[in-house]
Motif scaffolding. Structure first.
Motif, PDB file in Angstrom:
ATOM      1  N   ILE A  31     -29.949 -45.777 -30.026  1.00  0.00           N
ATOM      2  CA  ILE A  31     -29.322 -46.010 -28.663  1.00  0.00           C
ATOM      3  C   ILE A  31     -28.902 -47.139 -28.488  1.00  0.00           C
ATOM      4  CG2 ILE A  31     -30.367 -45.984 -26.274  1.00  0.00           C
ATOM      5  CD1 ILE A  31     -30.228 -43.041 -27.866  1.00  0.00           C
ATOM      6  N   HIS A  32     -27.729 -47.494 -27.932  1.00  0.00           N
ATOM      7  CA  HIS A  32     -26.942 -48.725 -27.573  1.00  0.00           C
ATOM      8  C   HIS A  32     -26.376 -48.727 -26.245  1.00  0.00           C
ATOM      9  CE1 HIS A  32     -27.087 -50.375 -31.828  1.00  0.00           C
ATOM     10  NE2 HIS A  32     -27.130 -48.877 -32.081  1.00  0.00           N
ATOM     11  N   ALA A  33     -25.700 -49.713 -25.803  1.00  0.00           N
ATOM     12  CA  ALA A  33     -25.114 -49.891 -24.670  1.00  0.00           C
ATOM     13  C   ALA A  33     -24.076 -51.232 -24.862  1.00  0.00           C
ATOM     14  CB  ALA A  33     -26.001 -50.269 -23.354  1.00  0.00           C
ATOM     15  N   TYR A  34     -22.944 -50.942 -24.155  1.00  0.00           N
ATOM     16  CA  TYR A  34     -22.572 -49.983 -23.273  1.00  0.00           C
ATOM     17  C   TYR A  34     -21.211 -49.475 -23.508  1.00  0.00           C
ATOM     18  CZ  TYR A  34     -19.727 -53.880 -21.734  1.00  0.00           C
ATOM     19  OH  TYR A  34     -18.936 -55.004 -21.548  1.00  0.00           O
ATOM     20  N   ALA A  35     -20.568 -48.411 -22.943  1.00  0.00           N
ATOM     21  CA  ALA A  35     -19.203 -47.829 -23.264  1.00  0.00           C
ATOM     22  C   ALA A  35     -19.424 -46.363 -22.827  1.00  0.00           C
ATOM     23  CB  ALA A  35     -18.881 -47.976 -24.505  1.00  0.00           C
TER      24      ALA A  35
ATOM     25  N   ARG B 102     -24.720 -46.045 -20.074  1.00  0.00           N
ATOM     26  CA  ARG B 102     -23.959 -46.774 -19.000  1.00  0.00           C
ATOM     27  C   ARG B 102     -23.874 -48.211 -19.337  1.00  0.00           C
ATOM     28  NH1 ARG B 102     -25.219 -43.926 -13.378  1.00  0.00           N
ATOM     29  NH2 ARG B 102     -25.595 -41.843 -14.209  1.00  0.00           N
ATOM     30  N   ASP B 103     -22.745 -48.739 -18.595  1.00  0.00           N
ATOM     31  CA  ASP B 103     -21.846 -48.327 -17.849  1.00  0.00           C
ATOM     32  C   ASP B 103     -20.483 -48.438 -18.738  1.00  0.00           C
ATOM     33  OD1 ASP B 103     -21.406 -51.083 -17.680  1.00  0.00           O
ATOM     34  OD2 ASP B 103     -21.323 -50.855 -15.277  1.00  0.00           O
ATOM     35  N   THR B 104     -19.312 -48.493 -17.928  1.00  0.00           N
ATOM     36  CA  THR B 104     -18.381 -48.846 -18.794  1.00  0.00           C
ATOM     37  C   THR B 104     -17.607 -50.391 -18.767  1.00  0.00           C
ATOM     38  OG1 THR B 104     -16.632 -48.091 -17.065  1.00  0.00           O
ATOM     39  CG2 THR B 104     -17.431 -46.426 -18.770  1.00  0.00           C
ATOM     40  N   GLY B 105     -18.462 -50.896 -18.096  1.00  0.00           N
ATOM     41  CA  GLY B 105     -18.028 -52.614 -18.189  1.00  0.00           C
ATOM     42  C   GLY B 105     -18.350 -53.268 -16.978  1.00  0.00           C
ATOM     43  N   TYR B 106     -18.475 -52.786 -15.933  1.00  0.00           N
ATOM     44  CA  TYR B 106     -18.795 -53.362 -14.459  1.00  0.00           C
ATOM     45  C   TYR B 106     -19.868 -54.267 -14.623  1.00  0.00           C
ATOM     46  CZ  TYR B 106     -18.780 -54.240  -9.444  1.00  0.00           C
ATOM     47  OH  TYR B 106     -18.964 -54.874  -8.095  1.00  0.00           O
ATOM     48  N   PHE B 107     -20.979 -53.640 -15.080  1.00  0.00           N
ATOM     49  CA  PHE B 107     -22.277 -54.345 -15.085  1.00  0.00           C
ATOM     50  C   PHE B 107     -22.535 -54.691 -16.716  1.00  0.00           C
ATOM     51  CE2 PHE B 107     -23.427 -51.819 -11.236  1.00  0.00           C
ATOM     52  CZ  PHE B 107     -23.800 -52.950 -10.495  1.00  0.00           C
ATOM     53  N   GLY B 108     -21.963 -53.826 -17.467  1.00  0.00           N
ATOM     54  CA  GLY B 108     -22.208 -54.303 -18.908  1.00  0.00           C
ATOM     55  C   GLY B 108     -23.480 -54.308 -19.419  1.00  0.00           C
ATOM     56  N   PHE B 109     -24.107 -55.301 -19.867  1.00  0.00           N
ATOM     57  CA  PHE B 109     -25.377 -55.352 -20.529  1.00  0.00           C
ATOM     58  C   PHE B 109     -26.474 -55.581 -19.168  1.00  0.00           C
ATOM     59  CE2 PHE B 109     -22.809 -57.069 -24.128  1.00  0.00           C
ATOM     60  CZ  PHE B 109     -22.799 -55.929 -25.049  1.00  0.00           C
ATOM     61  N   LEU B 110     -26.000 -56.033 -18.222  1.00  0.00           N
ATOM     62  CA  LEU B 110     -26.828 -56.437 -16.962  1.00  0.00           C
ATOM     63  C   LEU B 110     -26.896 -55.086 -16.110  1.00  0.00           C
ATOM     64  CD1 LEU B 110     -25.625 -59.821 -15.953  1.00  0.00           C
ATOM     65  CD2 LEU B 110     -27.958 -59.250 -16.828  1.00  0.00           C
ATOM     66  N   LEU B 111     -27.232 -53.978 -16.767  1.00  0.00           N
ATOM     67  CA  LEU B 111     -27.237 -52.495 -16.205  1.00  0.00           C
ATOM     68  C   LEU B 111     -28.359 -52.599 -15.112  1.00  0.00           C
ATOM     69  CD1 LEU B 111     -25.710 -49.732 -15.928  1.00  0.00           C
ATOM     70  CD2 LEU B 111     -27.744 -49.201 -17.028  1.00  0.00           C
ATOM     71  N   PRO B 112     -28.196 -52.574 -13.733  1.00  0.00           N
ATOM     72  CA  PRO B 112     -29.187 -52.736 -12.843  1.00  0.00           C
ATOM     73  C   PRO B 112     -30.353 -51.633 -12.923  1.00  0.00           C
ATOM     74  CG  PRO B 112     -27.203 -52.605 -11.662  1.00  0.00           C
ATOM     75  CD  PRO B 112     -26.776 -52.294 -13.179  1.00  0.00           C
ATOM     76  N   GLU B 113     -31.668 -52.190 -12.556  1.00  0.00           N
ATOM     77  CA  GLU B 113     -32.737 -51.310 -12.804  1.00  0.00           C
ATOM     78  C   GLU B 113     -32.764 -49.897 -11.982  1.00  0.00           C
ATOM     79  OE1 GLU B 113     -36.211 -54.708 -13.991  1.00  0.00           O
ATOM     80  OE2 GLU B 113     -35.717 -54.140 -11.552  1.00  0.00           O
ATOM     81  N   SER B 114     -31.959 -50.119 -10.800  1.00  0.00           N
ATOM     82  CA  SER B 114     -31.716 -48.945 -10.226  1.00  0.00           C
ATOM     83  C   SER B 114     -31.012 -47.580 -10.810  1.00  0.00           C
ATOM     84  CB  SER B 114     -30.873 -49.245  -8.747  1.00  0.00           C
ATOM     85  OG  SER B 114     -29.491 -49.935  -9.220  1.00  0.00           O
ATOM     86  N   LEU B 115     -30.192 -48.185 -11.915  1.00  0.00           N
ATOM     87  CA  LEU B 115     -29.642 -47.236 -12.852  1.00  0.00           C
ATOM     88  C   LEU B 115     -30.533 -46.598 -13.894  1.00  0.00           C
ATOM     89  CD1 LEU B 115     -25.880 -48.452 -12.731  1.00  0.00           C
ATOM     90  CD2 LEU B 115     -27.012 -46.608 -11.361  1.00  0.00           C
TER      91      LEU B 115
END
Length: 335
Positions: A211-215, A289-302
């Motif tokens: 399991i990795h991120a993001y893309a 997730r995601d495709t680059g808007y948040f990148g590695f900082l994917l919010p906890e809400s997601l």
């Protein structure tokens, strides 16, 4: 032209790191699966899952990291056939460990029809392997290189497969680069420990999932070259298609799928190539997730929607593999 995605990066980092003094250790029933946890919190959770569900969860260490931390694995289930799932190989990809915790929680605590298929397997789950908090965007291991005064090796370029990585094969030979492959295969104790465990149990491990991120992609071998499809290509492609279809059914999030080298980029010394080369035909890497808007900082809400949809994809892989095992009696088209 340019576009600002995040206007205050430091503020977003602080939301997810050490500025959570009110978040204290809680019991399993109160454990919050929708926030990012520290290494200490995750390991305490692992011990608690083992203690409260000893009939279903076993916990053990496969070795130690460069800095001497135990590499804990949760074994969920008691069946003969097994699936390996690792999360947090790259330290900055925090949604990975969050998913592994979510996965264990779903399998252990719930017994609905959607989860029952997973109980046909033993899951070896590395909930977190590196997880460095000093630098929110740290990627590599923590080993030292005294000549260049740089730390770390990319743990997903350090596996012993194909020719050992060189700069033109999707890895770097310079110790200060993020994709540094290391001085030799399995030079990193983290990689060596996991590889040793997988080699020992490879006859029972039927799938490898990293399991990795993001893309928003689901990748399979080969990573290290454009040419030549693996013998199990049709098997992998069909499983990936079913998985992304199942994932899409949750919230309509689209994932691309295909060989890692052509779908994402060429990389050598990757864990999925190693797993396939060592007789595990179902070898996949998720880029969540995601495709680059948040990148590695994917919010906890997601965390919740990301983990929910990924559970559907993993279930689809496990379900398809179970049918394949029953049909072929464990005979797969190895290379």
């Amino acid at each position: 032209s340019h576009r600002v995605f995040i206007s205050n990066l430091q503020k977003e980092i602080e939301k997810q790191t050490g500025y959570r003094s009110s978040r204290k250790r809680r019991s399993e029933a109160q454990y919050d699966y929708e926030v990012y946890h520290s290494l200490e919190e995750i390991q305490s959770w692992m011990f608690e899952m083992n203690q409260t569900h000893p009939d279903l969860v076993d916990m053990f260490s496969v070795g130690k990291s460069y800095e001497g931390r135990p590499l804990y694995v949760l074994q969920v289930g008691e069946k003969k056939k097994a699936v390996w799932i690792d999360c947090g190989v790259h330290a900055r990809e925090w949604i990975g460990p969050a998913f592994c915790q979510w996965f264990v929680k779903e399998v252990v605590l719930f017994n609905n029809a959607q989860i029952k298929i997973l109980r046909h397997w033993v899951f070896f789950t590395v909930t977190v392997s590196l997880f460095v908090l000093q630098d929110r965007f740290w990627r590599k291991t923590r080993s030292k290189n005294h000549k260049f005064h740089c730390r770390g090796v990319d743990a997903n370029r350090n596996w012993k497969c194909s020719l050992f990585p060189s700069p033109d094969e999707g890895a770097s030979s310079h110790p200060c680069d993020d994709t540094y492959c290391g001085p030799y295969p399995e030079s990193e104790p983290e990689v060596k420990a996991v590889a040793k465990f997988l080699r020992k149990h490879k006859k029972r491990i039927k799938a490898y999932i990293s399991i990795h991120a993001y893309a928003q992609m689901l990748l399979y071998p080969y990573s290290y070259k454009y040419r030549s499809r693996p013998c199990a290509f049709t098997l992998q492609e069909s499983a990936a298609q079913n998985a992304v279809t199942a994932l899409y059914s949750a919230y309509g999030v689209r994932y691309r799928y295909g060989p890692a080298s052509t779908t994402l980029y060429v990389s050598s010394g990757s864990s999925i190539d190693w797993a396939y080369r060592n007789g595990i035909p179902y070898a996949f890497a998720f880029e969540l997730r995601d495709t680059g808007y948040f990148g590695f900082l994917l919010p906890e809400s997601l965390i919740n929607p990301t983990c929910t949809e990924t559970m559907r994809a993993v279930k689809a892989i496990a379900s398809g593999l179970l049918k394949k095992c029953e049909t072929d009696r464990d005979r797969f088209p190895y290379i």
